[in-house]
Write an enzyme that holds these catalytic residues in place. Structure first.
Site, mmCIF file in Angstrom:
data_model
loop_
_atom_site.group_PDB
_atom_site.id
_atom_site.type_symbol
_atom_site.label_atom_id
_atom_site.label_comp_id
_atom_site.label_asym_id
_atom_site.label_seq_id
_atom_site.Cartn_x
_atom_site.Cartn_y
_atom_site.Cartn_z
ATOM 1 N N GLU A 185 2.335 5.879 12.404
ATOM 2 C CA GLU A 185 1.688 6.545 11.278
ATOM 3 C C GLU A 185 0.980 5.593 10.311
ATOM 4 O O GLU A 185 -0.231 5.647 10.151
ATOM 5 C CB GLU A 185 2.735 7.377 10.531
ATOM 6 C CG GLU A 185 2.127 8.355 9.561
ATOM 7 C CD GLU A 185 3.158 9.265 8.910
ATOM 8 O OE1 GLU A 185 4.365 9.089 9.193
ATOM 9 O OE2 GLU A 185 2.750 10.134 8.125
ATOM 10 N N GLY A 195 20.622 11.985 -6.855
ATOM 11 C CA GLY A 195 20.637 10.598 -6.373
ATOM 12 C C GLY A 195 19.386 9.912 -6.904
ATOM 13 O O GLY A 195 18.634 10.488 -7.708
ATOM 14 N N ALA A 254 16.154 17.122 -2.954
ATOM 15 C CA ALA A 254 16.430 15.671 -2.912
ATOM 16 C C ALA A 254 17.905 15.482 -2.558
ATOM 17 O O ALA A 254 18.689 14.945 -3.337
ATOM 18 C CB ALA A 254 16.096 15.033 -4.257
ATOM 19 N N VAL A 255 18.256 15.977 -1.368
ATOM 20 C CA VAL A 255 19.657 15.936 -0.948
ATOM 21 C C VAL A 255 19.899 14.832 0.080
ATOM 22 O O VAL A 255 20.792 14.930 0.912
ATOM 23 C CB VAL A 255 20.103 17.317 -0.397
ATOM 24 C CG1 VAL A 255 20.168 18.333 -1.518
ATOM 25 C CG2 VAL A 255 19.154 17.808 0.702
ATOM 26 N N GLY A 256 19.106 13.795 0.007
ATOM 27 C CA GLY A 256 19.322 12.640 0.874
ATOM 28 C C GLY A 256 18.329 12.579 2.020
ATOM 29 O O GLY A 256 17.426 13.411 2.131
ATOM 30 N N HIS A 270 17.430 -16.827 -25.807
ATOM 31 C CA HIS A 270 17.396 -15.910 -26.946
ATOM 32 C C HIS A 270 15.974 -15.817 -27.483
ATOM 33 O O HIS A 270 15.304 -16.844 -27.577
ATOM 34 C CB HIS A 270 18.319 -16.423 -28.054
ATOM 35 C CG HIS A 270 18.270 -15.585 -29.291
ATOM 36 N ND1 HIS A 270 18.941 -14.385 -29.375
ATOM 37 C CD2 HIS A 270 17.611 -15.751 -30.466
ATOM 38 C CE1 HIS A 270 18.710 -13.842 -30.569
ATOM 39 N NE2 HIS A 270 17.899 -14.668 -31.255
#
Ligand SMILES: Cc1cc2nc3c(=O)[nH]c(=O)nc-3n(C[C@H](O)[C@H](O)[C@H](O)COP(=O)(O)OP(=O)(O)OC[C@H]3O[C@@H](n4cnc5c(N)ncnc54)[C@H](O)[C@@H]3O)c2cc1C
Length: 481
Positions: free
Chosen positions: A36, A197, A284-286, A460
């Site tokens: 692809e 996630g 968006a479940v993996g 710093h």
């Protein structure tokens, strides 16, 4: 040209392309089969284009708070979604072209098409099942196509694709995966995100900053379930303040589709049910590994729970066949894929002193607002392992640089083994923590103790000073709190 190679890599994502380059550097004749796009999901549809969208969200966030910095911004600022997407897609294309350039420079052949292992040492490349996106600009001259190829070694780096829940399958129109969420034609007014996630929460953060009414539904008891509980709770408070609606211990049980909206039935742990209507939904479940159709069964490569089984060097159970990256199991991260690539190729080439990949030392970063970053054990995991620990914390509110930047909402948490003083976990939430975490990753890799860190001088003013203060806090020596 001969079809015989020392190494053929299947897939040109961060795992595959890095493996090919390293192998070429080590003197191997290498080809990559890609069906692809060069550079895989990471550059085309993952890490990079999402970070481009989130950068737009950062700029929008800062601009909407211009007044806090003494600046008067006249006129309303609103997102131009076409321009936002065009910027993100342009950056993805640039990355994709970059890999074409690297292949040319390193004399890596590209074989365009769908690869299938027919026997150890042999790959048949057929017509691609996906539309091929040829990179613009410098690509290797000797790009090849369908045919039979042989290689002494084969690395599988075929990556992963979105996981779908039965009955709630993405349709690309009303229910999106990350592909559609990455290039919306217009901005939805409301959005339901299923899963919190890294992928889910990054999109939730982007769309919320763009002014979209966002609801996140998460089945676990915290957002970003793999992160330390305290850090997740801190991040959730910020998301709440930004107006994101988050339902925890809640499940999307059913989705009904309307003409231009969805209505989700949400079941909560307490038994109550809520119906939410939104313009669009992101599933968006993996992700699930691309292990099908590449000939694993024919050659007997072992898989477990959907992933190819490998050892610490990417070796499968079949001699001469290796796997790296998402296809070889979690964590599903680009830098894990790249590291596994180098380890695997160097081991094949017989480079001395190659270390097996140590999964405990792989950092994880989420680029939502506020950002979240971590490495090593969470407090809960360290306790579950029966470790005696010391925990330090330091808030951004007590750090001069964070306050000066207007970014005083953050927390650094460090976890030490009480007996040895070894740093075993670091967890951060706040501005730029995805850049800072690497300090702790280096420290852990060197098996640093609290003493080494306390003797290290941090510049710093920097937000990194919160890292040292967190270490001091673990040992009752914190200075600025
Ligand atoms: C929205 C999103 C955001 C993300 N953000 C981050 C992030 O910020 N940081 C991070 O570390 N990770 C992130 N990831 C995860 C990261 O993209 C993956 O972990 C990484 O791409 C995995 O690399 P890989 O090489 O294993 O596979 P991939 O990148 O998936 O590449 C696999 C390649 O193999 C090709 N292929 C598959 N099968 C065949 C075949 N049979 N023949 C030929 N070619 C084939 C595919 O076309 C593809 O190009 C994100 C993912 C998503 C979806």
């Amino acid at each position: 040209m001969s079809n015989a190679y020392d190494l053929i890599v299947i897939g040109s994502g961060p795992g595959g392309y890095i493996a090919a380059i390293r192998a070429s550097q080590l003197g191997m004749k290498v080809a990559v089969v890609e069906r692809e796009h060069l550079a895989g999901i990471c550059s085309n549809w993952g890490c990079i284009p999402t970070k481009a969208l989130l950068r737009t969200a950062d700029v929008m966030h800062t601009a909407t708070h211009a007044k806090d910095y003494g600046l008067v911004l006249e006129g309303a600022m609103k997102p131009d979604i076409k321009a936002i997407v065009a910027r993100s897609r342009g950056i993805a294309a640039r990355m994709n072209n970059g890999v074409g350039f690297l292949f040319k420079k390193n004399k890596v052949d590209i074989i365009w098409g769908e690869a299938k292992i027919t026997k150890p040492g042999e790959i048949v490349v057929g017509k691609s099942t996906k539309p091929v996106v040829q990179p613009q600009g410098p690509v290797p001259k000797n790009t090849l196509g369908e045919g039979t190829y042989t290689a002494k070694h084969i690395i599988i780096a075929t990556g992963a694709r979105p996981r779908a829940l039965p009955g709630i399958e993405p349709d690309g129109k009303l229910i999106w995966t990350y592909f559609e969420a990455m290039k919306p034609e217009e901005m939805p007014k409301s959005l339901l995100v299923m899963g919190s996630g890294a992928i889910g929460i990054e999109f939730a953060s982007f769309y919320r900053t763009m002014g979209v009414d966002v609801t996140v539904v998460e089945i676990m008891k915290q957002v970003m379930p793999v992160e330390d509980e305290e850090i997740s709770a801190f991040a959730k408070k910020q998301f709440d303040k930004q107006g994101m609606k988050i339902l925890l211990e809640a499940k999307v049980a059913k989705v009904e589709k309307g003409a231009n909206s969805i209505t989700a039935t949400i079941e909560k742990k307490d038994g109550s049910v809520e119906k939410i209507t939104a313009d669009r939904m992101i599933s968006a479940v993996g992700v699930q590994a691309n292990i099908e159709g590449i000939g694993l069964e024919a050659v007997g490569v072992k898989t477990d729970r959907g992933f190819i089984v490998i050892d610490g060097y990417g070796k499968t159970n079949v001699p001469g066949i290796y796997a790296i990256g998402d296809v070889a199991g979690p964590p599903m991260l680009a830098h894990k894929a790249e590291h596994e690539a180098v380890v695997c190729v160097e081991k094949i080439a017989g480079v001395p002193n190659v270390h097996a990949t140590d999964k405990n030392k792989i950092p994880g970063c989420t680029y939502c607002n506020p950002q979240v970053a971590s490495v090593g054990l969470t407090e809960a995991k360290a306790k579950a392992e029966g470790r005696d620990i010391r925990v330090g914390r330091f808030s951004f509110a007590a750090n001069g640089k964070a306050v000066a930047l207007g970014e005083d909402q953050g927390l650094v948490k460090t976890i030490f083994d009480k007996k040895t003083g070894e740093l075993i976990g670091a967890h951060m939430v706040g501005a730029e923590v995805t850049e800072l975490i690497q300090g702790f990753v280096v420290a852990m890799n060197l098996e640093t103790t609290e003493e080494d860190l306390m003797h290290t001088i941090f510049p710093h003013p920097t937000i990194s000073e919160t890292m040292k203060e967190s270490v001091l806090d673990a040992y009752g020596k914190v200075l600025n709190a």
